[in-house]
Scaffold this motif. Structure first.
Motif, PDB file in Angstrom:
ATOM      1  N   TYR A 167       0.808  -1.216   0.000  1.00 40.68           N
ATOM      2  CA  TYR A 167       0.000   0.000   0.000  1.00 40.68           C
ATOM      3  C   TYR A 167       0.843   1.270   0.000  1.00 40.68           C
ATOM      4  CZ  TYR A 167      -3.813  -3.153   1.313  1.00 40.68           C
ATOM      5  OH  TYR A 167      -4.734  -4.177   1.342  1.00 40.68           O
ATOM      6  N   ASN A 168       2.061   1.179   0.542  1.00 42.14           N
ATOM      7  CA  ASN A 168       2.869   2.379   0.754  1.00 42.14           C
ATOM      8  C   ASN A 168       3.944   2.613  -0.295  1.00 42.14           C
ATOM      9  OD1 ASN A 168       1.552   3.063   3.255  1.00 42.14           O
ATOM     10  ND2 ASN A 168       2.684   1.391   4.208  1.00 42.14           N
ATOM     11  N   ASN A 169       4.558   1.545  -0.795  1.00 42.09           N
ATOM     12  CA  ASN A 169       5.706   1.692  -1.684  1.00 42.09           C
ATOM     13  C   ASN A 169       5.627   0.754  -2.878  1.00 42.09           C
ATOM     14  OD1 ASN A 169       7.126   2.028   1.365  1.00 42.09           O
ATOM     15  ND2 ASN A 169       7.575   3.631  -0.111  1.00 42.09           N
ATOM     16  N   CYS A 170       6.333   1.150  -3.925  1.00 45.76           N
ATOM     17  CA  CYS A 170       6.469   0.316  -5.115  1.00 45.76           C
ATOM     18  C   CYS A 170       7.950   0.205  -5.441  1.00 45.76           C
ATOM     19  CB  CYS A 170       5.708   0.933  -6.300  1.00 45.76           C
ATOM     20  SG  CYS A 170       5.748  -0.085  -7.795  1.00 45.76           S
ATOM     21  N   TYR A 171       8.411  -1.028  -5.687  1.00 46.04           N
ATOM     22  CA  TYR A 171       9.817  -1.315  -5.957  1.00 46.04           C
ATOM     23  C   TYR A 171       9.938  -1.816  -7.394  1.00 46.04           C
ATOM     24  CZ  TYR A 171      10.070  -1.190  -0.871  1.00 46.04           C
ATOM     25  OH  TYR A 171       9.973  -0.811   0.440  1.00 46.04           O
ATOM     26  N   MET A 172      10.685  -1.099  -8.204  1.00 47.84           N
ATOM     27  CA  MET A 172      10.852  -1.474  -9.607  1.00 47.84           C
ATOM     28  C   MET A 172      12.335  -1.699  -9.894  1.00 47.84           C
ATOM     29  SD  MET A 172       9.423   0.347 -13.088  1.00 47.84           S
ATOM     30  CE  MET A 172      10.398   1.853 -12.921  1.00 47.84           C
ATOM     31  N   LEU A 173      12.657  -2.917 -10.308  1.00 40.14           N
ATOM     32  CA  LEU A 173      14.034  -3.284 -10.632  1.00 40.14           C
ATOM     33  C   LEU A 173      14.216  -3.250 -12.141  1.00 40.14           C
ATOM     34  CD1 LEU A 173      16.783  -4.399  -9.552  1.00 40.14           C
ATOM     35  CD2 LEU A 173      15.848  -6.690  -9.979  1.00 40.14           C
ATOM     36  N   THR A 174      15.173  -2.431 -12.599  1.00 43.88           N
ATOM     37  CA  THR A 174      15.520  -2.386 -14.011  1.00 43.88           C
ATOM     38  C   THR A 174      16.954  -2.898 -14.185  1.00 43.88           C
ATOM     39  OG1 THR A 174      16.520  -0.168 -14.095  1.00 43.88           O
ATOM     40  CG2 THR A 174      14.104  -0.293 -14.174  1.00 43.88           C
ATOM     41  N   GLU A 175      17.388  -3.002 -15.423  1.00 42.43           N
ATOM     42  CA  GLU A 175      18.747  -3.474 -15.671  1.00 42.43           C
ATOM     43  C   GLU A 175      19.789  -2.535 -15.079  1.00 42.43           C
ATOM     44  OE1 GLU A 175      18.960  -3.968 -19.888  1.00 42.43           O
ATOM     45  OE2 GLU A 175      18.341  -6.072 -19.778  1.00 42.43           O
TER      46      GLU A 175
END
Length: 260
Positions: A167-175
């Motif tokens: 609900y609080n954070n979004c984690y996006m892993l890219t190259e």
């Protein structure tokens, strides 16, 4: 007195720098699954089998959802057990289920204007989903009740590898980077990707995988640290609070995370 201060300071710094995160085996379970999507605090297990059925398994019962028209389940987010979302990338569609795995909502991005080519989906707050728009290379918070974008982030310049949220954070892993956003879509942290390939997340910790090794970004910490764990084939991994799960295609092992 000044010498004593420096001795205590160096001793404290040395102790802090030598902290290690260890994974100690707790239990193991035989399981034949195609994909494992989540384990909650009550050890309810969410997984898919080779026939692309989605299963919710408790200690007493197992219930199943199947949608053979949509084929393979690309990902499933079980963070909110009352609104479980299944993403079928081949059909650009998300199905939302309740806690009995009854279908309560269907989002077909092919029919929404403007059209979205979605490659990653994760749970947001309220009636929203974090979706990565592949064509625009940007992360969007999408309200599936109104079919509107509540917010969108700056486009990224490298391929996305994984996406997780609560609900609080979004984690996006890219190259190139690990991006951490708050629920307003503001970038609150950015880490260079040192070879990480995928991630798992719970409200306590973020765990990253590089080859057959796992690393952790603890809550309210800035440094990514190595987890000391046995050398295993890691097909999939999950984290729930202080518990780490590692799956090797037939055995789901459960570890307690300890900081020493």
């Amino acid at each position: 007195m000044r010498k004593l201060f420096y001795i205590l300071f160096l001793f404290g710094f040395n102790c802090f720098s030598q902290q290690q995160v260890k994974a100690s085996i707790k239990d193991s379970t035989y399981l034949k699954a195609k994909s494992i999507f989540g384990v909650d605090a009550f050890e309810t297990l969410y997984y898919a089998t080779k026939d692309n059925s989605f299963h919710k398994k408790t200690k007493d019962t197992t219930i199943t959802y199947s949608n053979f028209q949509l084929g393979e389940i690309t990902s499933a987010n079980t963070f909110n057990s009352l609104k479980i979302n299944l993403f079928y990338q081949n059909f650009n569609t998300v199905i939302i289920l309740d806690n009995r795995l009854a279908e309560i909502y269907k989002i077909d991005f092919n029919r929404i204007q403007p059209y979205k080519n979605v490659s990653f989906v994760s749970t947001g707050f309220d009636n929203t989903l974090w979706v990565f728009n592949q064509d625009l290379q940007q992360l969007e918070l999408f309200d599936y009740k109104t079919n509107k974008i509540r917010l969108k982030t700056v486009p990224v310049q490298s391929d996305v590898l994984d996406l997780k949220s609560d609900y609080n954070n979004c984690y996006m892993l890219t190259e190139n980077f690990l991006y951490i956003y708050n629920y307003f879509g503001s970038l609150i942290a950015k880490h260079t990707n040192e070879g990480y390939e995928s991630l798992a997340f719970s409200k306590a910790h973020l765990v990253l995988r590089k080859a057959e090794r796992l690393y952790i970004l603890q809550k309210n910490k800035l440094k990514i640290e190595s987890i000391e764990h046995p050398n295993l084939l890691i097909n999939q991994f999950l984290v729930t609070n202080e518990t780490l799960y590692i799956y090797d295609d037939k055995t789901l092992r459960q570890y307690q995370l300890k900081i020493e």
